[in-house]
Design a protein around this motif. Structure first.
Motif, PDB file in Angstrom:
ATOM      1  N   PRO A  65     -75.623 -36.180  25.229  1.00 33.58           N
ATOM      2  CA  PRO A  65     -74.839 -35.592  26.322  1.00 33.58           C
ATOM      3  C   PRO A  65     -73.499 -35.029  25.884  1.00 33.58           C
ATOM      4  O   PRO A  65     -73.027 -34.029  26.452  1.00 33.58           O
ATOM      5  CB  PRO A  65     -74.668 -36.757  27.301  1.00 33.58           C
ATOM      6  CG  PRO A  65     -74.924 -37.994  26.507  1.00 33.58           C
ATOM      7  CD  PRO A  65     -75.910 -37.608  25.460  1.00 33.58           C
ATOM      8  N   ALA A  66     -72.834 -35.646  24.894  1.00 34.93           N
ATOM      9  CA  ALA A  66     -71.547 -35.132  24.444  1.00 34.93           C
ATOM     10  C   ALA A  66     -71.711 -33.765  23.777  1.00 34.93           C
ATOM     11  O   ALA A  66     -70.853 -32.885  23.927  1.00 34.93           O
ATOM     12  CB  ALA A  66     -70.890 -36.115  23.479  1.00 34.93           C
ATOM     13  N   VAL A  67     -72.790 -33.580  23.038  1.00 38.05           N
ATOM     14  CA  VAL A  67     -73.053 -32.283  22.412  1.00 38.05           C
ATOM     15  C   VAL A  67     -73.316 -31.237  23.489  1.00 38.05           C
ATOM     16  O   VAL A  67     -72.794 -30.119  23.435  1.00 38.05           O
ATOM     17  CB  VAL A  67     -74.245 -32.384  21.443  1.00 38.05           C
ATOM     18  CG1 VAL A  67     -74.561 -31.006  20.853  1.00 38.05           C
ATOM     19  CG2 VAL A  67     -73.948 -33.375  20.323  1.00 38.05           C
ATOM     20  N   ARG A  68     -74.129 -31.598  24.482  1.00 46.23           N
ATOM     21  CA  ARG A  68     -74.433 -30.657  25.559  1.00 46.23           C
ATOM     22  C   ARG A  68     -73.164 -30.233  26.299  1.00 46.23           C
ATOM     23  O   ARG A  68     -72.958 -29.051  26.585  1.00 46.23           O
ATOM     24  CB  ARG A  68     -75.428 -31.291  26.545  1.00 46.23           C
ATOM     25  CG  ARG A  68     -76.782 -31.614  25.957  1.00 46.23           C
ATOM     26  CD  ARG A  68     -77.817 -31.907  27.029  1.00 46.23           C
ATOM     27  NE  ARG A  68     -77.502 -33.079  27.837  1.00 46.23           N
ATOM     28  CZ  ARG A  68     -77.891 -34.324  27.564  1.00 46.23           C
ATOM     29  NH1 ARG A  68     -78.593 -34.562  26.450  1.00 46.23           N
ATOM     30  NH2 ARG A  68     -77.606 -35.325  28.371  1.00 46.23           N
ATOM     31  N   ALA A  69     -72.305 -31.194  26.595  1.00 51.20           N
ATOM     32  CA  ALA A  69     -71.083 -30.875  27.334  1.00 51.20           C
ATOM     33  C   ALA A  69     -70.158 -29.983  26.518  1.00 51.20           C
ATOM     34  O   ALA A  69     -69.572 -29.022  27.046  1.00 51.20           O
ATOM     35  CB  ALA A  69     -70.372 -32.163  27.725  1.00 51.20           C
ATOM     36  N   ALA A  70     -70.013 -30.274  25.235  1.00 52.30           N
ATOM     37  CA  ALA A  70     -69.143 -29.454  24.391  1.00 52.30           C
ATOM     38  C   ALA A  70     -69.672 -28.037  24.279  1.00 52.30           C
ATOM     39  O   ALA A  70     -68.904 -27.063  24.328  1.00 52.30           O
ATOM     40  CB  ALA A  70     -69.016 -30.087  23.008  1.00 52.30           C
ATOM     41  N   ALA A  71     -70.984 -27.891  24.145  1.00 57.06           N
ATOM     42  CA  ALA A  71     -71.571 -26.552  24.055  1.00 57.06           C
ATOM     43  C   ALA A  71     -71.400 -25.793  25.365  1.00 57.06           C
ATOM     44  O   ALA A  71     -71.256 -24.562  25.364  1.00 57.06           O
ATOM     45  CB  ALA A  71     -73.045 -26.660  23.685  1.00 57.06           C
ATOM     46  N   GLY A  72     -71.419 -26.508  26.478  1.00 62.76           N
ATOM     47  CA  GLY A  72     -71.238 -25.845  27.769  1.00 62.76           C
ATOM     48  C   GLY A  72     -69.883 -25.180  27.926  1.00 62.76           C
ATOM     49  O   GLY A  72     -69.736 -24.247  28.719  1.00 62.76           O
TER      50      GLY A  72
END
Length: 506
Positions: free
Chosen positions: A446-453
């Motif tokens: 989830p942290a990767v997804r949020a940063a990419a967003g």
């Protein structure tokens, strides 16, 4: 109903989280920020006032906002200049003043920037003790603390007693004779805490936090020491007195051969340890004891090398606040040049380490030395910060990525790394290609997804899709690639948050 910040966020629905993303977006125009402040629900106001730097006009509006809890969010904002937060110094609500005095909630033991000296003095003179009971002291500059004892206002001088260890004898005498009873009582307590007989009279008979503090730190009479040796009130009391600076020399020698290795370890660290005890502890069967004595300041480098010590690698290498009294530069240099990794680690944690030693320790063979330097030195090189982040997986690893010189270039190469904490670095690289950014928004972590967003290279169709995603609407709305027209369109979904101003915060 009392609500914590965590609960406020948990209860925010998708539209509120999207608006909170707009509140963080650097592309959001000032007039939209003002509308979010005026009409946004609690979660939006919380994020806006607590989690970013704000334009001056928005700060003006925050200071005048009618909602107590909105102002209190700003009182704890760690991103803004203290001179902006301190504009709430005379807020009519105790709640806001108390949060201002308590200060920002800083991660990683980072000390907040001090408030202006004149503001601190004003707070001491006008605030109640309950408002100053939290972490207020962390916002006082060392320079002010060292001069408070001479202030014309007795309330300020009472705080000045806190600098007792730094004060010369004449300044201590003046505080003991101060016309204010509160100042005199504070100074008297300090002198009593230096009197072994008084400390003995105040020692609790049963195990408790106060008894532990006294046995570890206060000067002890021989009667107290003997009672611990013969009839301790609780467990580990020999360990407690083993690090007490007032321990008599014969007891230091006695405890150097104690059957408990924890006692011997604490004794081994003492600067007043005698030569015979050092020699015995250097061959102690317990590796913790041998390690402790191996860093003794009386040993030569050759004597250290002769000890069979093992340097632990499973301990955390963290950020540590700079001490109020800096270490002697020559002793720091000796530690930095030592062959002993633990001594070099100690030197690496000094915030004011000179450039030649920074360069030397940045290439040290010991991971602990390199990471400690990276965690603590304000000028830690970019290459060291990145290398430390890649190699160190212990506590406070994420602090490394917050350091001033942490790089952003060439991080896209980590987009396929097996470690999600490393993959997330790719979202910090402005050159990460759109296809990779889009793929990272579907990452298992989830942290990767949020940063990419939040990455500005995220393809527009995917960004639009994420604005309606339950999980990623917040980071997507904070994406600086959103054009102003889209930001205004999203802001028009703002609805009247009826009753939100009644939300309370602790």
């Amino acid at each position: 109903m009392v609500k914590t910040p965590e609960r406020i966020w948990e209860e925010a629905d998708l539209p509120a989280r999207r608006l909170a993303g707009l509140a963080l977006n650097p592309s959001t125009p000032q007039d939209v920020l003002l509308r979010l402040l005026a009409d946004g629900p609690a979660a939006v106001r919380m994020v806006l006032c607590r989690d970013r730097v704000l334009p001056d006009a928005v700060v003006d509006a925050v200071i005048e906002h009618p909602d107590t809890y909105t102002r209190s969010f700003f009182a704890r904002n760690p991103h803004v200049d203290p001179a902006q937060r301190v504009r709430l110094i005379d807020d009519p609500e105790w709640f806001v003043r108390a949060h201002l005095a308590d200060g920002p909630r800083m991660p990683f033991q980072v000390r907040p920037e001090p408030l202006p000296d004149e503001a601190l003095v004003h707070m001491i003179r006008t605030y109640g003790n309950d408002e100053l009971s939290g972490s207020f002291y962390r916002q006082i500059s060392d320079e002010l603390l060292r001069t408070m004892h001479t202030h014309q206002d007795a309330k300020v001088r009472r705080w000045g007693v806190g600098a007792w260890e730094w004060l010369p004898a004449d300044a201590r005498a003046a505080l003991l004779a101060d016309p204010d009873v509160g100042v005199r009582d504070g100074a008297l307590l300090r002198t009593r805490n230096e009197d072994p007989a008084w400390v003995e009279s105040a020692l609790p008979a049963k195990p408790c936090h106060a008894r532990t503090g006294i046995l570890c730190n206060r000067p002890l009479t021989r009667a107290v020491v003997d009672s611990v040796l013969t009839t301790p009130a609780g467990e580990n009391e020999r360990v407690m007195i083993a690090c007490n600076p007032s321990l008599p020399a014969d007891v230091v020698a006695l405890l150097a051969s104690d059957p408990d290795p924890d006692v011997r370890e604490h004794i081994a660290y003492r600067a007043d340890l005698g030569p015979a005890e050092r020699r015995a502890l250097a061959v102690d069967p317990d590796p913790k004891v041998r390690l402790a004595v191996s860093v003794h300041p009386a040993l030569s480098e050759a004597e250290r090398a002769a000890i069979d010590y093992e340097v632990p690698m499973d301990c955390g290498f963290r950020h540590r606040p700079a001490p109020s009294v800096p270490r002697d530069p020559e002793s720091v240099r000796r530690d930095a040049l030592s062959a002993h990794p633990v001594l070099r680690r100690r030197a690496a944690g000094v915030h004011s380490l000179p450039p030649d030693l920074v360069a030397r320790l940045a290439d040290d063979e010991d991971l602990g030395v390199r990471v400690t330097l990276a965690q603590n030195h304000p000028d830690a090189p970019a290459a060291l910060l990145l290398r430390s982040f890649l190699e160190y997986t212990g506590p406070e690893r994420s602090h490394l990525a917050t350091r001033p010189n942490f790089p952003t270039a060439q991080l896209a190469a980590f987009a396929d790394h097996e470690d999600p904490e490393v993959r997330v670095l790719a979202a910090r690289d402005p050159e990460t290609v759109p296809a990779v950014v889009e793929r990272l928004t579907r990452d298992p972590d989830p942290a990767v997804r949020a940063a990419a967003g939040r990455h500005p290279n995220l393809p527009r169709p995917r960004l639009t899709e994420l604005l309606d995603d339950e999980e990623l609407a917040h980071p997507a709305a904070a994406n600086p690639a959103l054009d102003v027209a889209e930001i205004r369109r999203l802001a028009r979904t703002l609805v009247d948050p009826a009753g939100s101003s009644a939300d309370t915060l602790t």
